[in-house]
Design a protein around this motif. Structure first.
Motif, PDB file in Angstrom:
ATOM      1  N   ALA A 243       0.844  -1.211   0.000  1.00 16.92           N
ATOM      2  CA  ALA A 243       0.000   0.000   0.000  1.00 16.92           C
ATOM      3  C   ALA A 243       0.872   1.251   0.000  1.00 16.92           C
ATOM      4  CB  ALA A 243      -0.923  -0.008   1.209  1.00 16.92           C
TER       5      ALA A 243
ATOM      6  N   TRP B 298       1.642   3.234  -2.192  1.00 15.52           N
ATOM      7  CA  TRP B 298       1.194   4.366  -3.011  1.00 15.52           C
ATOM      8  C   TRP B 298       0.331   5.344  -2.223  1.00 15.52           C
ATOM      9  CZ3 TRP B 298      -4.130   4.568  -3.441  1.00 15.52           C
ATOM     10  CH2 TRP B 298      -4.813   3.390  -3.133  1.00 15.52           C
ATOM     11  N   LEU B 299      -0.259   4.876  -1.105  1.00 16.14           N
ATOM     12  CA  LEU B 299      -1.132   5.756  -0.319  1.00 16.14           C
ATOM     13  C   LEU B 299      -0.386   6.941   0.290  1.00 16.14           C
ATOM     14  CD1 LEU B 299      -3.573   3.268   1.441  1.00 16.14           C
ATOM     15  CD2 LEU B 299      -4.185   5.122  -0.123  1.00 16.14           C
TER      16      LEU B 299
ATOM     17  N   LEU C 114       0.177   9.461  -2.328  1.00 13.48           N
ATOM     18  CA  LEU C 114      -1.054  10.150  -2.688  1.00 13.48           C
ATOM     19  C   LEU C 114      -1.381  11.259  -1.698  1.00 13.48           C
ATOM     20  CD1 LEU C 114      -3.163   9.816  -4.960  1.00 13.48           C
ATOM     21  CD2 LEU C 114      -4.501   8.421  -3.399  1.00 13.48           C
ATOM     22  N   ARG C 115      -0.933  11.080  -0.439  1.00  9.83           N
ATOM     23  CA  ARG C 115      -1.237  12.067   0.605  1.00  9.83           C
ATOM     24  C   ARG C 115      -0.246  13.218   0.651  1.00  9.83           C
ATOM     25  NH1 ARG C 115      -1.775   7.254   4.245  1.00  9.83           N
ATOM     26  NH2 ARG C 115      -3.956   6.580   4.182  1.00  9.83           N
TER      27      ARG C 115
ATOM     28  N   THR D 200       6.405   5.176  -8.555  1.00  8.51           N
ATOM     29  CA  THR D 200       5.109   5.305  -7.886  1.00  8.51           C
ATOM     30  C   THR D 200       4.454   6.647  -8.190  1.00  8.51           C
ATOM     31  OG1 THR D 200       5.918   3.898  -6.091  1.00  8.51           O
ATOM     32  CG2 THR D 200       3.934   5.166  -5.666  1.00  8.51           C
TER      33      THR D 200
ATOM     34  N   LEU E 190       1.042   7.064 -10.492  1.00 10.66           N
ATOM     35  CA  LEU E 190      -0.207   7.623  -9.981  1.00 10.66           C
ATOM     36  C   LEU E 190      -0.753   8.694 -10.924  1.00 10.66           C
ATOM     37  CD1 LEU E 190       0.591   7.928  -6.161  1.00 10.66           C
ATOM     38  CD2 LEU E 190      -1.209   6.531  -7.180  1.00 10.66           C
TER      39      LEU E 190
END
Length: 423
Positions: free
Chosen positions: A219, A221-222, A225-226, A357, A361
């Motif tokens: 996970a 990539w989370l 993303l943040r 990554t 995205l």
């Protein structure tokens, strides 16, 4: 940045600087060409072969589901970034793809396409993993000045691969048959392995020692993303290409409704469109290199929007071949320029330590935008017709460009963009 990063020409003697710039660009050319080869075959040549063997249009359209790995590649992007080197991912994938293409020669498509579908899915998984590694390698290889040229190569080499896969290989099939076509694709893929074999990636031992455990990477990539500004940039990237994607999705159906032959549509959208996209990619790369990010994105974005005006006019007279051809030439040219300018910005926003990554995205956001744009175009087209749809696409395209420029002027994107935005 690793030692092989492209440095400014002033810091080296002319000879070594030129060689240092050329080698990475040749490497990236071979890698993006390798992605375009099977994609061109499976999206352009395979539908023709299926139809020739009696497949229904519904069966042919269902093959789009086999490309799902491209939309999900962000899931494994952290693994590619932090496990092994990018070369250690790319080289085995290239060899497996070349061998897989040769094994396709053992299949007889006349007996059914189930095995071919399995091969399509496998190729897409391999290509989606290779794409993450290649994009990450490109971010680390290219400095800010060279990224415009690098992204021009990315789009251009991929298009050339599609032309070879969807045009040349289909011609080989027509002349020599299925076996020769599969072996030809295998040979072309094998050739793209050579620059990778010659490439020596700098060691990144510190990063590997600090590698998170696999459950965290699953996970990974989370957290990316943040990051501050990342969600805003994802939305801006979608907005910038939304209108152009709306137009692209409906040109084929419009021409079919106007009783253009399949051959005519293939020539205008496939051959002519691909050639003009190549020209646009080269021009967009040069502009990003010479003008800087803001001016290149603004100029190419507005040109992309205005090019859709020809499709608005053509939608009212789709039998006018000269008008449609002019619209196709203009839209593919300026659309290619805008795409390269946007991809360069996406590369600027990617952290070299998480390059695969971050870039993945943003690339997946473009794919999502294309899907939403196609749905929006279909809904407007069914309700109001092609003229209204292309008019809406023009407006969305212009607004998307202006929104991206205004937002990044206010520093709403990732902080990394501050280094290159107003150069």
């Amino acid at each position: 940045m690793p030692p092989e990063t492209l440095m400014p020409a002033e810091s080296r003697s002319p000879g070594p600087a030129a060689a240092a710039r050329t080698a990475p660009l040749l490497l990236l050319t071979s890698l993006y060409l390798a992605q375009g080869l099977p994609y061109g075959f499976f999206t352009q040549a395979l539908p023709v072969l299926m139809r020739e063997n009696g497949a229904s249009l519904k069966a042919i359209s269902a093959t789009a589901l086999l490309f799902i790995p491209w939309a999900l590649k962000f899931l494994w992007a952290p693994l590619v970034d932090h496990v092994g080197t990018r070369r250690s991912w790319i080289l085995p994938i290239q060899f497996v793809a070349a061998i897989g293409a040769a094994l396709l020669a053992l299949i007889d498509p006349a007996r059914g396409f189930l095995a071919v579908f399995a091969a399509v899915f496998a190729f897409n998984v391999l290509a989606a993993v290779q794409d993450v590694a290649t994009d990450g390698m490109a971010v680390r290889l290219l400095d800010a000045q060279a990224r415009g040229l690098g992204n021009g190569i990315q789009v251009g080499a991929y298009r050339i691969g599609m032309v070879l896969g969807g045009g040349l290989l289909l011609w080989v099939y027509a002349k020599l048959g299925w076996v020769a076509m599969c072996l030809g694709m295998s040979a072309l893929l094998a050739l793209t392995c050579v620059p990778v074999l010659l490439y020596r990636e700098a060691s990144d031992g510190a990063a590997r020692k600090a590698r998170p455990p696999l459950p965290v990477l699953a996970a990974g990539w989370l957290p990316r993303l943040r990051l501050p500004g990342m969600l805003a940039l994802l939305a801006l990237v979608c907005a910038y290409k939304f209108g152009d994607a709306m137009t692209s999705s409906l040109v084929g159906p419009m021409l079919k409704d106007a009783h253009w032959s399949t051959e005519e549509i293939a020539i205008v959208k496939g051959t002519l469109g691909s050639i003009m996209s190549l020209v646009g990619a080269a021009a967009g790369g040069w502009l990003a290199f010479r003008l800087g990010r803001r001016r290149a994105l603004f100029g190419c974005g507005i040109a992309q929007a205005l090019s859709l005006l020809l499709y608005v006019v053509a939608a009212g007279a789709p039998d006018d071949r000269a008008l449609v051809w002019s619209a196709c030439i203009t839209e593919h040219l300026f659309g290619g320029m805008a795409t390269v300018a946007l991809f360069t910005l996406m590369m600027d926003a990617s952290d070299p330590e998480h390059a695969g990554t971050d870039y993945t995205l943003l690339a997946c956001a473009v794919l999502v935008a294309q899907g939403l744009a196609a749905f929006t175009a279909a809904a407007i087209g069914d309700a109001y017709g092609y003229v209204a749809t292309f008019t809406a696409a023009l407006v969305f395209s212009a607004l998307g460009c202006l929104l991206l420029i205004a937002a990044l002027d206010r520093r709403l994107g990732p902080a990394r963009l501050d280094e290159v935005w107003k150069r």
